[in-house]
Design a protein around this motif. Structure first.
Motif, PDB file in Angstrom:
ATOM      1  N   UNK A 150       0.827  -1.206   0.000  1.00  0.00           N
ATOM      2  CA  UNK A 150       0.000   0.000   0.000  1.00  0.00           C
ATOM      3  C   UNK A 150       0.863   1.257   0.000  1.00  0.00           C
ATOM      4  N   UNK A 151       0.271   2.308  -0.537  1.00  0.00           N
ATOM      5  CA  UNK A 151       0.919   3.605  -0.558  1.00  0.00           C
ATOM      6  C   UNK A 151       0.194   4.463   0.471  1.00  0.00           C
ATOM      7  N   UNK A 152       0.207   5.755   0.314  1.00  0.00           N
ATOM      8  CA  UNK A 152      -0.401   6.668   1.273  1.00  0.00           C
ATOM      9  C   UNK A 152      -1.916   6.520   1.323  1.00  0.00           C
ATOM     10  N   UNK A 153      -2.491   6.841   2.480  1.00  0.00           N
ATOM     11  CA  UNK A 153      -3.945   6.941   2.570  1.00  0.00           C
ATOM     12  C   UNK A 153      -4.380   8.080   1.653  1.00  0.00           C
ATOM     13  N   UNK A 154      -5.581   7.980   1.122  1.00  0.00           N
ATOM     14  CA  UNK A 154      -6.062   8.978   0.159  1.00  0.00           C
ATOM     15  C   UNK A 154      -5.950  10.395   0.713  1.00  0.00           C
ATOM     16  N   UNK A 155      -6.268  10.590   1.992  1.00  0.00           N
ATOM     17  CA  UNK A 155      -6.213  11.948   2.548  1.00  0.00           C
ATOM     18  C   UNK A 155      -4.776  12.450   2.741  1.00  0.00           C
ATOM     19  N   UNK A 156      -3.781  11.581   2.566  1.00  0.00           N
ATOM     20  CA  UNK A 156      -2.380  11.993   2.650  1.00  0.00           C
ATOM     21  C   UNK A 156      -1.773  12.254   1.268  1.00  0.00           C
ATOM     22  N   UNK A 157      -2.590  12.124   0.222  1.00  0.00           N
ATOM     23  CA  UNK A 157      -2.110  12.400  -1.141  1.00  0.00           C
ATOM     24  C   UNK A 157      -2.167  13.904  -1.392  1.00  0.00           C
ATOM     25  N   UNK A 158      -1.211  14.573  -0.824  1.00  0.00           N
ATOM     26  CA  UNK A 158      -1.147  16.030  -0.854  1.00  0.00           C
ATOM     27  C   UNK A 158      -0.449  16.524  -2.125  1.00  0.00           C
ATOM     28  N   UNK A 159      -0.544  17.816  -2.400  1.00  0.00           N
ATOM     29  CA  UNK A 159       0.229  18.369  -3.518  1.00  0.00           C
ATOM     30  C   UNK A 159       1.737  18.101  -3.374  1.00  0.00           C
TER      31      UNK A 159
END
Length: 165
Positions: free
Chosen positions: A41-50
């Motif tokens: 897994x990669x980052x949680x969706x809410x951690x997909x920041x600019x």
């Protein structure tokens, strides 16, 4: 588990193999394109920041495009895989992304050795696996240009969509 993400290399399959995957890989039915996983897994969706996006974009820009030759068909447990002749370019991408996000080891660190692959079919039905393996062998090796990383995310409904390229 909604809210998950993955970094993948999308792979354009020959038509016959794309049809096999569409029929035999449950992830295809959930919107996941044919791919080789770079990091899951990669980052949680809410951690997909600019900032995360620009970091992935810089990494992709530094990674030269390459041609992957899918020359082997393998059976693993309940799966039929396409395996690239050269693992190194894919594993180098995995290493590079994982180094940037060390809290996210590939497959949560459960595999001692990674094998870059594209899942073609996943099923408990042996006849389906055998038929898929035979079809993939008949189609034979193919080359594909690799020139992008893609981040996909899981939705509340359990489907996946492209977030970034």
């Amino acid at each position: 588990m909604p809210g998950r993400s993955a970094v993948i290399v999308p792979i354009l399959l020959p038509a016959r193999l794309a049809s096999l995957r569409d029929a035999g890989d449950r992830m295809a039915a959930h919107g996941v394109p044919a791919h080789v996983t770079v990091l899951f897994p990669f980052l949680a969706v809410d951690a997909l920041t600019p900032m995360a996006r620009s970091t992935i974009a810089r990494l992709a820009a530094k990674s030269p495009p390459f041609v992957a030759r899918f020359s082997r068909v393998e059976r693993r447990q309940e799966m039929v895989w396409l395996v690239p002749a050269s693992q190194r370019p894919f594993l180098d991408l995995t290493d590079a992304v994982a180094a940037l996000w060390p809290d996210y080891p590939p497959y949560e660190g459960v595999h001692e050795r990674l094998i870059a692959h594209l899942t073609l079919v996943e099923t408990t039905d042996r006849q389906t696996r055998d038929a898929a393996w035979a079809e993939a062998v008949e189609v034979g090796p193919f080359d594909v240009a690799v020139h992008e990383l893609t981040v996909i995310t899981e939705t509340e409904s359990g489907n996946w969509r492209t977030r970034w390229r």
